[in-house]
Design a protein around this motif. Structure first.
Motif, PDB file in Angstrom:
ATOM      1  N   HIS A  11      -6.108  21.315   1.212  1.00 27.64           N
ATOM      2  CA  HIS A  11      -5.371  20.416   2.102  1.00 27.64           C
ATOM      3  C   HIS A  11      -6.172  19.227   2.598  1.00 27.64           C
ATOM      4  O   HIS A  11      -5.910  18.719   3.690  1.00 27.64           O
ATOM      5  N   LEU A  12      -7.131  18.756   1.794  1.00 26.05           N
ATOM      6  CA  LEU A  12      -7.876  17.561   2.189  1.00 26.05           C
ATOM      7  C   LEU A  12      -6.959  16.387   2.524  1.00 26.05           C
ATOM      8  O   LEU A  12      -7.281  15.587   3.412  1.00 26.05           O
ATOM      9  N   PRO A  13      -5.798  16.250   1.852  1.00 29.50           N
ATOM     10  CA  PRO A  13      -4.905  15.135   2.227  1.00 29.50           C
ATOM     11  C   PRO A  13      -4.550  15.115   3.711  1.00 29.50           C
ATOM     12  O   PRO A  13      -4.248  14.041   4.255  1.00 29.50           O
ATOM     13  N   LEU A  67     -19.238  15.017  11.962  1.00 31.49           N
ATOM     14  CA  LEU A  67     -18.048  15.806  11.690  1.00 31.49           C
ATOM     15  C   LEU A  67     -17.974  16.050  10.183  1.00 31.49           C
ATOM     16  O   LEU A  67     -18.184  15.127   9.404  1.00 31.49           O
ATOM     17  N   ALA A  68     -17.713  17.312   9.825  1.00 27.87           N
ATOM     18  CA  ALA A  68     -17.567  17.634   8.401  1.00 27.87           C
ATOM     19  C   ALA A  68     -16.165  18.167   8.143  1.00 27.87           C
ATOM     20  O   ALA A  68     -15.632  18.956   8.930  1.00 27.87           O
ATOM     21  N   ALA A  69     -15.578  17.711   7.037  1.00 22.29           N
ATOM     22  CA  ALA A  69     -14.286  18.246   6.581  1.00 22.29           C
ATOM     23  C   ALA A  69     -14.579  19.088   5.349  1.00 22.29           C
ATOM     24  O   ALA A  69     -15.001  18.555   4.319  1.00 22.29           O
ATOM     25  N   VAL A  70     -14.376  20.393   5.462  1.00 26.55           N
ATOM     26  CA  VAL A  70     -14.812  21.320   4.416  1.00 26.55           C
ATOM     27  C   VAL A  70     -13.603  21.818   3.630  1.00 26.55           C
ATOM     28  O   VAL A  70     -12.768  22.558   4.157  1.00 26.55           O
ATOM     29  N   PHE A  92     -13.931  20.574  10.624  1.00 27.69           N
ATOM     30  CA  PHE A  92     -12.510  20.734  10.315  1.00 27.69           C
ATOM     31  C   PHE A  92     -12.457  21.273   8.897  1.00 27.69           C
ATOM     32  O   PHE A  92     -13.015  20.660   7.981  1.00 27.69           O
ATOM     33  N   MET A  93     -11.814  22.406   8.698  1.00 26.69           N
ATOM     34  CA  MET A  93     -11.936  23.056   7.399  1.00 26.69           C
ATOM     35  C   MET A  93     -10.667  23.747   6.935  1.00 26.69           C
ATOM     36  O   MET A  93      -9.802  24.103   7.719  1.00 26.69           O
ATOM     37  N   GLU A  94     -10.602  23.944   5.619  1.00 27.14           N
ATOM     38  CA  GLU A  94      -9.520  24.732   5.024  1.00 27.14           C
ATOM     39  C   GLU A  94      -9.559  26.130   5.623  1.00 27.14           C
ATOM     40  O   GLU A  94     -10.609  26.641   5.989  1.00 27.14           O
ATOM     41  N   LYS A  95      -8.368  26.739   5.731  1.00 29.66           N
ATOM     42  CA  LYS A  95      -8.331  28.136   6.116  1.00 29.66           C
ATOM     43  C   LYS A  95      -8.284  28.979   4.852  1.00 29.66           C
ATOM     44  O   LYS A  95      -7.913  28.447   3.810  1.00 29.66           O
TER      45      LYS A  95
END
Lengths: 328, 328
Positions: A11-13, A67-70, A92-95
């Motif tokens: 869900h990176l979008p 901030l990292a988006a994983v 902020f990351m994928e579950k």
């Protein structure tokens, strides 16, 4: 805040879309999760000159993002998030946050040591329907919540190779059941006491570790029953229909509220009336998380809730495997 | 066939309505289940000169009916049905057949000794929506059934005194959950392997033994999960709506079929289309049972199925009480 993206899976979008509403956040770098990572968003949803690294640890050391988006394949989420936490990043990351309870505990320790916040990409919290239900419940429209039924239904369609095994996929409870576990909590304000589960793969031998349907039975912390059904059996083909068919029905002491038409509407029933409620505006949960970090306020989904939803999903998977209720 | 009615509780109107379509059946007598039995149908749906007895055993001895319709409060159903069986009657009766597994076994033995048939008043089998779904499933429209979700929802409204305790009421699983247990079997053609259950009374202290909501989680005999949610929380008041909100959704390997709008319609989804199916005609299950007796054919609901649905419901109640899966 400087944002770095780790991996372009899932869900990176949500992040790329949310960035448009996050003026305090500057995307400064990205790293592939592996050789197969397409990084297709670079040059489309992100500038073509975005620095792209092959090693996310080296990227974290070099760029020092805030901030990292994983967004990496599920079995590597905890590992990548731990590296981000150790680098001092908000996350902020994928579950799910992890695909094993052991990895979840390790990530929890790393996050606590670093004093950072984590938000799982439990997108349903931002959806108009669930926000509308929560608001109506908080306003007392159905009295005390004492019972809920929810559905997550998706097409099998085409699935990546790593969905093949439990070890790399994690299981359907932790990938899609977790949304319902979370949005029932979000809408009722209640936690859970115990869970039983049944799930299996009946019709998709190409991905034997991927349960194509299942059910959860939970007890709310305030008493009362919850059932959740989930599946990958939604027909998919030339007839176009929405990707998912999310549902939620909550009964309280004073009324019943539920989604209609794949969560495109919300209906409230009381002794006096049946009414379709005006929908609350949808919220991008990445933008919300960024705004909460910038403002020092509480995000739509807290660190505690992100860990708790993952813990419940993984314990529900234990319940599935053992054929017993597991205490929560 | 001579028909005698024992008790006027519950779904006796199904019999009185069905009589209009049962030319081989003559209503010859009735007996009160107790002093409180209103026998309100005598003089309205039945002739005012229908002989009414105070003691059903004496009535059975005197009248020697061929067929008995047993509609007494739930905890006395097995006892009255046993007397009818011992008198050699075919039996159409309120569900559940018994409120304990011990009584169910005693009734089974009496029925076997007498060589009579029993049909439980599981009315949903005759409903247009469930018959439509069964026909579509039998026609192969959704492939192999591998998953189901069902709902039974009713208002609490006004309930008789004997709903107060488990001992006299039997429990909500055996009173309303049993319908969904039965119609999933009817529509999928499958039995069940195991069951877990949660149910409780959260909002109706006047009837503490009457669970006002709950959930069942079952495994189909062919594999695959079933969830059932049931409640007495349907708002009831000046806004008129249907009494119940029955639902069923079955997913197969090739499509999904489900009820819409409180089972007033049925929708079929396949990769190619979403279509609303023409409804099969409804069937009165008493008239069907009488016709099967007269013709020597198989009724819509067999003796085996009547016993099995009750057994599963009572074992689900054991699962509720023990907090464990119970094998079926």
């Amino acid at each position: 805040m400087k944002l770095a993206i780790i991996g372009s899976y899932g869900h990176l979008p949500v992040v790329l879309e949310g960035l448009k509403q996050a003026p305090d956040v500057q995307l400064v770098a990205a790293a592939r999760w592996g050789q197969d990572d397409s990084m297709g968003f670079v040059g489309t949803a992100a500038p073509a000159d975005l620095p792209v690294h092959d090693d996310y640890r080296a990227m974290l050391d070099e760029v020092r993002p805030d901030l990292a988006a994983v967004f990496v394949p599920f079995y590597r989420l905890a590992e990548a998030a731990m590296a981000a936490a150790e680098s001092g990043c908000q996350i902020f990351m994928e579950k799910p946050l992890a695909t094993t309870l052991e990895d979840l505990a390790r990530l929890r320790a790393a996050v606590d040591r670093a004093g950072v916040q984590v938000a799982a990409c439990l997108t349903c919290r931002g959806d108009a329907a669930f926000r509308t239900i929560r608001q109506a419940v908080l306003a007392g429209r159905i009295g005390r919540c004492i019972y809920a039924a929810a559905q997550k239904s998706y097409p099998f369609n085409v699935r990546d190779e790593f969905y093949r095994t439990r070890q790399t996929y994690g299981g359907t409870i932790s990938w899609i059941g977790i949304h319902a576990i979370d949005y029932i909590h979000y809408c009722t304000g209640q936690d859970y006491r115990r869970v039983a589960a049944i799930a299996s793969n009946q019709a998709h031998p190409s991905r034997p570790g991927m349960e194509d349907q299942g059910g959860l039975l939970l007890e709310l912390s305030g008493g009362g029953a919850v059932v959740i059904n989930f599946d990958y059996l939604r027909p998919w083909g030339k007839h176009k229909r929405p990707w998912g068919d999310d549902r939620l029905r909550i009964a309280g002491t004073e009324g019943i509220i539920e989604t209609k038409d794949s969560a495109s509407a919300v209906e409230l029933m009381t002794p006096d009336a049946t009414e379709t409620l005006p929908l609350a505006p949808a919220v991008n949960i990445f933008a919300d998380f960024a705004a909460a970090l910038a403002g020092g306020t509480q995000p739509l989904l807290t660190t505690e809730e992100s860990f708790r939803a993952t813990e419940i999903a993984l314990k529900a998977r234990q319940a599935q495997d053992s054929g017993r209720f597991v205490e929560l």
